[in-house]
Scaffold this motif. Structure first.
Motif, mmCIF file in Angstrom:
data_model
loop_
_atom_site.group_PDB
_atom_site.id
_atom_site.type_symbol
_atom_site.label_atom_id
_atom_site.label_comp_id
_atom_site.label_asym_id
_atom_site.label_seq_id
_atom_site.Cartn_x
_atom_site.Cartn_y
_atom_site.Cartn_z
ATOM 1 N N TYR A 92 0.815 -1.220 0.000
ATOM 2 C CA TYR A 92 0.000 0.000 0.000
ATOM 3 C C TYR A 92 0.845 1.266 0.000
ATOM 4 C CZ TYR A 92 -3.900 -3.065 1.287
ATOM 5 O OH TYR A 92 -4.850 -4.042 1.301
ATOM 6 N N ALA A 93 2.108 1.134 -0.394
ATOM 7 C CA ALA A 93 3.030 2.273 -0.306
ATOM 8 C C ALA A 93 2.567 3.481 -1.110
ATOM 9 C CB ALA A 93 4.425 1.851 -0.761
ATOM 10 N N ARG A 94 1.839 3.240 -2.220
ATOM 11 C CA ARG A 94 1.436 4.377 -3.059
ATOM 12 C C ARG A 94 0.365 5.247 -2.417
ATOM 13 N NH1 ARG A 94 1.461 2.877 -9.513
ATOM 14 N NH2 ARG A 94 3.654 2.257 -9.604
ATOM 15 N N ILE A 98 -0.725 9.367 -2.672
ATOM 16 C CA ILE A 98 -2.089 9.894 -2.754
ATOM 17 C C ILE A 98 -2.306 10.958 -1.685
ATOM 18 C CG2 ILE A 98 -4.534 9.327 -2.522
ATOM 19 C CD1 ILE A 98 -3.909 6.580 -3.672
ATOM 20 N N SER A 99 -1.836 10.680 -0.453
ATOM 21 C CA SER A 99 -1.979 11.672 0.615
ATOM 22 C C SER A 99 -1.171 12.927 0.293
ATOM 23 C CB SER A 99 -1.526 11.083 1.962
ATOM 24 O OG SER A 99 -0.158 10.757 1.946
ATOM 25 N N GLU A 217 4.615 16.787 -8.965
ATOM 26 C CA GLU A 217 5.625 15.972 -8.287
ATOM 27 C C GLU A 217 5.020 14.751 -7.611
ATOM 28 O OE1 GLU A 217 8.791 16.392 -4.577
ATOM 29 O OE2 GLU A 217 8.092 18.189 -5.624
ATOM 30 N N THR A 218 3.850 14.940 -6.973
ATOM 31 C CA THR A 218 3.244 13.837 -6.234
ATOM 32 C C THR A 218 2.424 12.911 -7.116
ATOM 33 O OG1 THR A 218 1.393 15.302 -5.644
ATOM 34 C CG2 THR A 218 3.170 15.094 -4.055
ATOM 35 N N SER A 219 1.962 13.392 -8.273
ATOM 36 C CA SER A 219 1.160 12.544 -9.156
ATOM 37 C C SER A 219 2.018 11.701 -10.092
ATOM 38 C CB SER A 219 0.186 13.394 -9.979
ATOM 39 O OG SER A 219 0.884 14.317 -10.804
#
Length: 236
Positions: A92-94, A98-99, A217-219
């Protein structure tokens, strides 16, 4: 201070590859954000309401949103630490990304809302009351937010977390926002012309730009990135 907090509250804090240790980092960072931002929220709302300053009240609401972001950070790290199962063989690292994306979107929304409020202040300027208490609260807020920035940045670098890096950027944006409120109020007091709206528009543009960059960056990890040269070299 950050080193002391990690050593006291995080067991095996140097073993950052352990999902439980990463989760502990996220929990400590989240709790720190919740407590400090709630303190700033209460102080700014009280001072803002007593002085009749809408700008300070809005800045206090901004800190309240930061507390909500810290809750999202804690939940994200908690879920990301769950072990792999049949439905999710890769773990579930991804969820951490998402957060981080949620925090980035919050930054973007705040920037847009600040722009709207600033434009309204340009059209309908309001007098801001300045006194020693207001100055002390705003100055203290700037110092605390600056500490938050370095705290989150160091924690994020320690575990290579885009979520904490995004939160660090949000804290830095808050430093700029509160500084604009403070400086704009002082200048307006001396020159007799309300500059809050114009300065707010400039800050809003900066925050929106930062939000867009952080969303990218996060997506990117969620969409799939090519492995780094170091990883490829190790596999060959």
């Amino acid at each position: 201070m950050t080193n002391l907090i990690t050593r006291l509250l995080i067991r095996n804090y140097q073993n950052v590859e352990d999902p439980k240790v990463r989760s502990a980092y996220g929990k400590v960072a989240g709790l720190t954000g919740i407590v400090t931002n709630l303190l700033l929220t209460v102080a700014k709302l009280a001072v803002g309401l007593l002085s009749g300053s809408i700008a300070i009240v809005a800045d206090g609401v901004n800190n309240l949103t930061d507390s909500a972001s810290s809750v999202v950070t804690m939940v994200g790290f908690k879920l990301a630490s769950k072990p792999a199962d049949e439905k999710h063989p890769y773990g579930y690292a991804r969820i951490e990304y998402i957060s981080g994306l949620i925090v980035s979107i919050i930054i973007l929304v705040l920037g847009v809302e600040l722009g709207r409020s600033s434009f309204d202040k340009i059209i309908h300027p309001e007098e801001v009351s300045i006194n020693a208490v207001v100055l002390c609260i705003l100055a203290g807020s700037i110092l605390l937010k600056l500490w938050q920035y370095f705290f989150y940045r160091k924690m994020g670098r320690a575990i290579h977390s885009t979520t904490l890096k995004a939160t660090a950027t949000d804290s830095l944006n808050d430093v700029i926002t509160t500084s604009v409120v403070l400086v704009g109020s002082i200048i307006s007091y001396f020159i007799g012309f309300n500059l809050d709206g114009y300065l707010g528009m400039a800050v809003a543009a900066f925050i929106v730009f930062s939000g867009v960059q952080l969303v990218k960056e996060t997506s990117s990890p969620l969409l799939g990135l090519a492995p780094s040269k170091e990883i490829v070299a190790k596999m060959c």
